[in-house]
Design an enzyme around this catalytic site. Sequence first.
Site, mmCIF file in Angstrom:
data_model
loop_
_atom_site.group_PDB
_atom_site.id
_atom_site.type_symbol
_atom_site.label_atom_id
_atom_site.label_comp_id
_atom_site.label_asym_id
_atom_site.label_seq_id
_atom_site.Cartn_x
_atom_site.Cartn_y
_atom_site.Cartn_z
ATOM 1 N N ASP A 506 0.765 -1.078 0.008
ATOM 2 C CA ASP A 506 0.022 -0.207 -0.117
ATOM 3 C C ASP A 506 0.958 1.204 -0.037
ATOM 4 O O ASP A 506 0.380 2.346 -0.279
ATOM 5 C CB ASP A 506 -0.556 0.259 1.336
ATOM 6 C CG ASP A 506 -2.038 -0.891 1.241
ATOM 7 O OD1 ASP A 506 -2.532 -1.203 0.025
ATOM 8 O OD2 ASP A 506 -2.512 -1.322 2.351
HETATM 9 C C1 GLC Z 1 -0.695 2.263 5.961
HETATM 10 C C2 GLC Z 1 0.023 0.969 6.453
HETATM 11 C C3 GLC Z 1 -0.035 -0.430 5.386
HETATM 12 C C4 GLC Z 1 -1.749 -0.588 5.213
HETATM 13 C C5 GLC Z 1 -2.415 0.922 4.932
HETATM 14 C C6 GLC Z 1 -4.083 0.564 5.085
HETATM 15 O O1 GLC Z 1 -0.281 2.446 4.669
HETATM 16 O O2 GLC Z 1 1.333 1.205 6.300
HETATM 17 O O3 GLC Z 1 0.260 -1.347 6.048
HETATM 18 O O4 GLC Z 1 -1.811 -1.575 4.636
HETATM 19 O O5 GLC Z 1 -2.223 1.976 5.764
HETATM 20 O O6 GLC Z 1 -4.800 1.661 4.419
HETATM 21 C C1 GLC Z 2 -1.547 -4.090 5.447
HETATM 22 C C2 GLC Z 2 -2.839 -4.448 4.483
HETATM 23 C C3 GLC Z 2 -2.703 -5.156 3.234
HETATM 24 C C4 GLC Z 2 -1.380 -4.625 2.700
HETATM 25 C C5 GLC Z 2 -0.354 -4.576 3.151
HETATM 26 C C6 GLC Z 2 1.127 -4.007 2.759
HETATM 27 O O1 GLC Z 2 -1.412 -5.733 5.669
HETATM 28 O O2 GLC Z 2 -3.755 -4.879 5.260
HETATM 29 O O3 GLC Z 2 -3.924 -4.876 2.434
HETATM 30 O O4 GLC Z 2 -1.323 -5.291 1.336
HETATM 31 O O5 GLC Z 2 -0.569 -4.014 4.426
HETATM 32 O O6 GLC Z 2 0.987 -2.695 2.606
#
Ligand code: GLC
Ligand code: GLC
Length: 835
Positions: A506
């Site tokens: 993300d």
């Molecule tokens: C932030 C976190 C990530 C998560 C995302 C969800 O970017 O670092 O791990 O998946 O928020 O929106």
């Molecule tokens: C968090 C989110 C997932 C994402 C991951 C890596 O685990 O839930 O959707 O892929 O972060 O950013």
Amino acid sequence: MNNIMNKLKGSPRRYGAFDDHAQEYVITTPHTPAPWINYLGNNGFYGLFSHTGGGYSFWQDAKLRRLTRYRYNNIPADSGGRYFYLKQGHTIWSPGYRPANTELDSFECRHGTGYSKINSRLGAIRSELLSFVPLDTRAEVHRLRLSNEGEQPQSMQLFSFVEWCLWNADEDASNFQRNLSVGEVTVDGSLLVHHSEYRERRDHYAFFSVNQAISGFDTDRDAFLGPQGTLACPDVVCRGQSRNSVADGWSPIASHQLDIELAPGESRDLIFVLGYIEVAAADKWADNPPSASRQSTSAAVPYLAPAHALAHRFADNDAVERHVNALKHYWQQQLQGFHVASPEPLLDRMVNIWNPYQNMVTFNLSRSASYFESGIGRGMGFRDSNQDLIGVVHLEPTRARQRILDLAATQKRDGSAYHQYQPLTKQGNSDIGGNFNDDPMWLVFAVSGYVRETGDLSILAAPVAFDDQPDGDAALFDHLSASFQHVLNKLGPHQLPLIGRADWNDCLNLNCFSDDPDQSFQITENRQGDVAESVMIAGQFVLFGREYQTLCEQTGRTQAAAAAADAIAGMVRAVETHGWDGDWFLRAYDALGRPVGSRSNQEGQIFIESQGFCVMADIGLHNGKARSALDAVADRLATAHGIVVQQPAYSRYYPEYGEISSYPPGYKENAGIFCHANPWIMIAETRLGRGTKAFDYYTRIAPAYREQNDQQLHRQEPYIYAQMIAGKDAKRHGEAKNSWLTGTASWNYYAVTQFILGIRPELDGLRIDPCIPASWAGFSVIRRFRDATYHIEISNPDGLEQGVRRICVDGQWREGNLIPVLSGEVQVKIIMQAL
Ligand code: GLC
Ligand code: GLC
């Protein structure tokens, strides 16, 4: 490393231990480094329950139907829960330690599958609290057993306490100009009912009851706590007398007072029920309100018969025992779905108990409600839930099928999908962003996992309209085609998939370029992204695209299968040509077409995701690229605490990379050990036949292994996976965060059961292809699969890592490594042989 960390390192302390026989984790002190929680409830009614009784309850949706209040990031942490106070003279204590915080003579919390027990003693009084949500019940049961272990009669007062949430947890924590005026309750004997907003549009209420006559109650928080009161020492408890307050606005709570006498050796069971009731709109109000009832306003009394009936189901201890045994039986049955006996007891503990248990929790709750996910932001994530499902499809195929259809219904005709939906309404929304271009292909992964497990190809014909064509007559298969096409319709300059807002990671935001601290990386408007490409999505497309191709073949769609094969071959070529950096796979191309995850970068030269996905997809398997990529992972990314996301960590903010570079080095996506991505490397290692290496990576992050090391450093619950462990660039290297709700659970389970132990469901049977440490002499697995239970014994006399040439099924040798679909009890013997 600072002093505190040195101290922590020097004196690893243990806070608990596994009890494998009882299938429980036993926490032996209230003073753990963080709340160590459990989940109560498995299908609709859920409670988070910490080892000191903290947490909260909700019906279906942690945002829209929050029953009890919980304040995140509170001081002290973990304040609020289903609490009890005992008072004898001037001594006040809580059987679960909190909130009275009086040190106890003994303390033990046992977290089991769907239930928790807190046993403690102070002086002559032993308390045993058993908390669970009975199967198919919209309530938590808390049985508090008090025993007098002394020689003298003991008298005491008991006070219960829960604080109601005004249903919508988001509003509850923000809209005080309204909230403080809407609270309404009714008291009917021992039944304390919360029905704020029931007078208008709600057809539901909550209650807290006890199975005995009470000597007092409170429903108004201020009356209970007193003007300067704290949960540690509420005014009512200190003075030993309830105020019989009836809340009218402000903050409604529920507290019972019971006066208890215990003769030497005597025990008493008090059964508290925290329940949720929905009534038909036409039946909302009682015709003949109970004359003794007390309520906030003069309005009519809610129809309480269903609440009394629900509370009455747990009127006596036999009922509690029956229901807790039924719950345990349910879990026994579930856990028999896959059972391993290997040379590694810690592996067995994970595979047989804790990993599938965590899989169920992640399947139920996606990323919505944990002690790190506040239950208001994220509902059921599209990519998250499609992955979570893989960990439970062998245990709950019917629910998995429904989940697939629910997820698909939030997909649009062009294959893109809402990134999440709200569990109560099942409506997709863009609250946490959209245009994550990895989303569509996760649906293929989930569906193929479901079909492999169940053989139920009929799901492909199930009607599911696209979200933006509600009247269209699409079937599930059309959604898979839309997912596949979505990738092909969005190829960039190197014929690699465009990344969009981000892929699985993300935080790698290649089209964001945010320079405003008030913008969210996840939802802020992105630049038009027709340049930035993702090599991870390329690998994902090849890996899951082959599953799509197989589904096409299995349903007679020969042309579509051939077209898919061509597209996949084209993607493999694109990766080999443009996605290779010389020693490992590139991660991406940025918005200016420059490589990311390349030796030519100063920081972020190598990433885990593309190595994992490309090698899982067998790209470079026969020309040395796969091996070289995994060797680079071992050299550059692996640490004793797991494999980090990338190296070197970003030491400053790069607008062209976005959120990933916003985290301090070693945390989260910026070179943290993102546990979710580790099993990709384990599976990749098995594609190379390197079982010893794959298993070694497994042990670095698997909770049961880490539990043996430094519990203080790890900090989070030692029985389940956390999303991340701080990476080697962080001061707190080895410290975990974001426990419970993480795709780590299902992926590790998938990696270890299907690729290391190598028992892989396919449409036509179970493929047996273990890839194990050479030191193992063998192992056995009992695996339920469709109508049969397979008892599989694998021996490894030559110390191999891989190799099954023949199998013996019920006494008959067959060539190959596929056990056909059979029924009843099936005995399978395998002797590993060099291929
Ligand atoms: C932030 C976190 C990530 C998560 C995302 C969800 O970017 O670092 O791990 O998946 O928020 O929106
Ligand atoms: C968090 C989110 C997932 C994402 C991951 C890596 O685990 O839930 O959707 O892929 O972060 O950013």
